[in-house]
Design a protein around this motif. Structure first.
Motif, PDB file in Angstrom:
ATOM      1  N   MET A 164       0.840  -1.186   0.000  1.00 60.98           N
ATOM      2  CA  MET A 164       0.000   0.000   0.000  1.00 60.98           C
ATOM      3  C   MET A 164       0.881   1.245   0.000  1.00 60.98           C
ATOM      4  O   MET A 164       1.689   1.435   0.908  1.00 60.98           O
ATOM      5  N   ARG A 165       0.733   2.060  -1.031  1.00 63.51           N
ATOM      6  CA  ARG A 165       1.477   3.319  -1.124  1.00 63.51           C
ATOM      7  C   ARG A 165       0.606   4.463  -0.662  1.00 63.51           C
ATOM      8  O   ARG A 165      -0.604   4.456  -0.856  1.00 63.51           O
ATOM      9  N   THR A 166       1.262   5.460  -0.063  1.00 60.84           N
ATOM     10  CA  THR A 166       0.565   6.690   0.297  1.00 60.84           C
ATOM     11  C   THR A 166       1.328   7.863  -0.307  1.00 60.84           C
ATOM     12  O   THR A 166       2.543   7.787  -0.512  1.00 60.84           O
ATOM     13  N   ASP A 167       0.626   8.932  -0.594  1.00 57.46           N
ATOM     14  CA  ASP A 167       1.255  10.106  -1.197  1.00 57.46           C
ATOM     15  C   ASP A 167       2.200  10.819  -0.244  1.00 57.46           C
ATOM     16  O   ASP A 167       3.167  11.432  -0.667  1.00 57.46           O
TER      17      ASP A 167
ATOM     18  N   HIS B 271       9.063  -0.697   2.847  1.00 54.75           N
ATOM     19  CA  HIS B 271      10.188  -0.828   1.932  1.00 54.75           C
ATOM     20  C   HIS B 271      10.142   0.299   0.911  1.00 54.75           C
ATOM     21  O   HIS B 271       9.077   0.870   0.636  1.00 54.75           O
ATOM     22  N   SER B 272      11.308   0.612   0.353  1.00 58.57           N
ATOM     23  CA  SER B 272      11.366   1.627  -0.701  1.00 58.57           C
ATOM     24  C   SER B 272      10.854   1.011  -2.000  1.00 58.57           C
ATOM     25  O   SER B 272      10.744  -0.216  -2.130  1.00 58.57           O
ATOM     26  N   LEU B 273      10.550   1.852  -2.969  1.00 59.31           N
ATOM     27  CA  LEU B 273      10.040   1.362  -4.251  1.00 59.31           C
ATOM     28  C   LEU B 273      11.031   0.419  -4.936  1.00 59.31           C
ATOM     29  O   LEU B 273      10.636  -0.534  -5.600  1.00 59.31           O
TER      30      LEU B 273
ATOM     31  N   VAL C 195       6.746   2.177   1.045  1.00 58.83           N
ATOM     32  CA  VAL C 195       5.551   1.384   0.768  1.00 58.83           C
ATOM     33  C   VAL C 195       5.276   0.495   1.982  1.00 58.83           C
ATOM     34  O   VAL C 195       6.185  -0.131   2.517  1.00 58.83           O
ATOM     35  N   ASN C 196       4.029   0.462   2.433  1.00 56.81           N
ATOM     36  CA  ASN C 196       3.638  -0.398   3.540  1.00 56.81           C
ATOM     37  C   ASN C 196       3.252  -1.760   2.975  1.00 56.81           C
ATOM     38  O   ASN C 196       2.374  -1.862   2.128  1.00 56.81           O
ATOM     39  N   CYS C 197       3.910  -2.808   3.434  1.00 53.87           N
ATOM     40  CA  CYS C 197       3.624  -4.168   3.010  1.00 53.87           C
ATOM     41  C   CYS C 197       3.117  -4.940   4.233  1.00 53.87           C
ATOM     42  O   CYS C 197       3.725  -4.883   5.296  1.00 53.87           O
ATOM     43  N   PHE C 198       2.007  -5.650   4.070  1.00 57.33           N
ATOM     44  CA  PHE C 198       1.457  -6.374   5.211  1.00 57.33           C
ATOM     45  C   PHE C 198       0.701  -7.611   4.729  1.00 57.33           C
ATOM     46  O   PHE C 198       0.347  -7.721   3.561  1.00 57.33           O
TER      47      PHE C 198
END
Length: 101
Positions: A25-28, A57-59, A33-36
């Motif tokens: 899940m990315r947020t502006d 994690h980074s992109l 990036v949130n990974c779950f």
């Protein structure tokens, strides 16, 4: 939500596999990036462990932080084993995404 299975032959304990379900899940407002998701680990033919996890994690996957690993119930695992599980989750998701791109 994506999911996949990682299988390994482990000569010491027999068959080993890990089922991983995850979502990125990315947020502006955050460059990370949130990974779950959830993971099922079967290190041998008799044991089964369920965990919920999350990390950032980074992109490009070069940066990683904030791994939270929560067992569904109390398991007889050492802190070192839990650290190894967290590392395996991160590595296997990264490999899965790399193969899909």
């Amino acid at each position: 939500m994506e999911d996949f299975i990682v299988k390994r032959e482990n000569s010491k304990d027999g068959k080993w596999y890990m089922y991983i379900g995850f979502q990125d899940m990315r947020t502006d407002c955050n460059p990370m990036v949130n990974c779950f998701g959830s993971v099922l680990i079967r290190p041998d033919d008799e044991s089964e462990y369920w965990f919920n996890y999350s990390f950032h994690h980074s992109l490009d996957w070069h940066e990683f932080s904030g791994m939270i690993l929560r067992p569904i119930k109390k398991y007889p695992l050492t802190k070192e084993q839990i650290r190894e599980i967290g590392s395996d989750i991160f590595y296997n998701i990264k490999e899965f995404i790399t193969k899909m791109n």
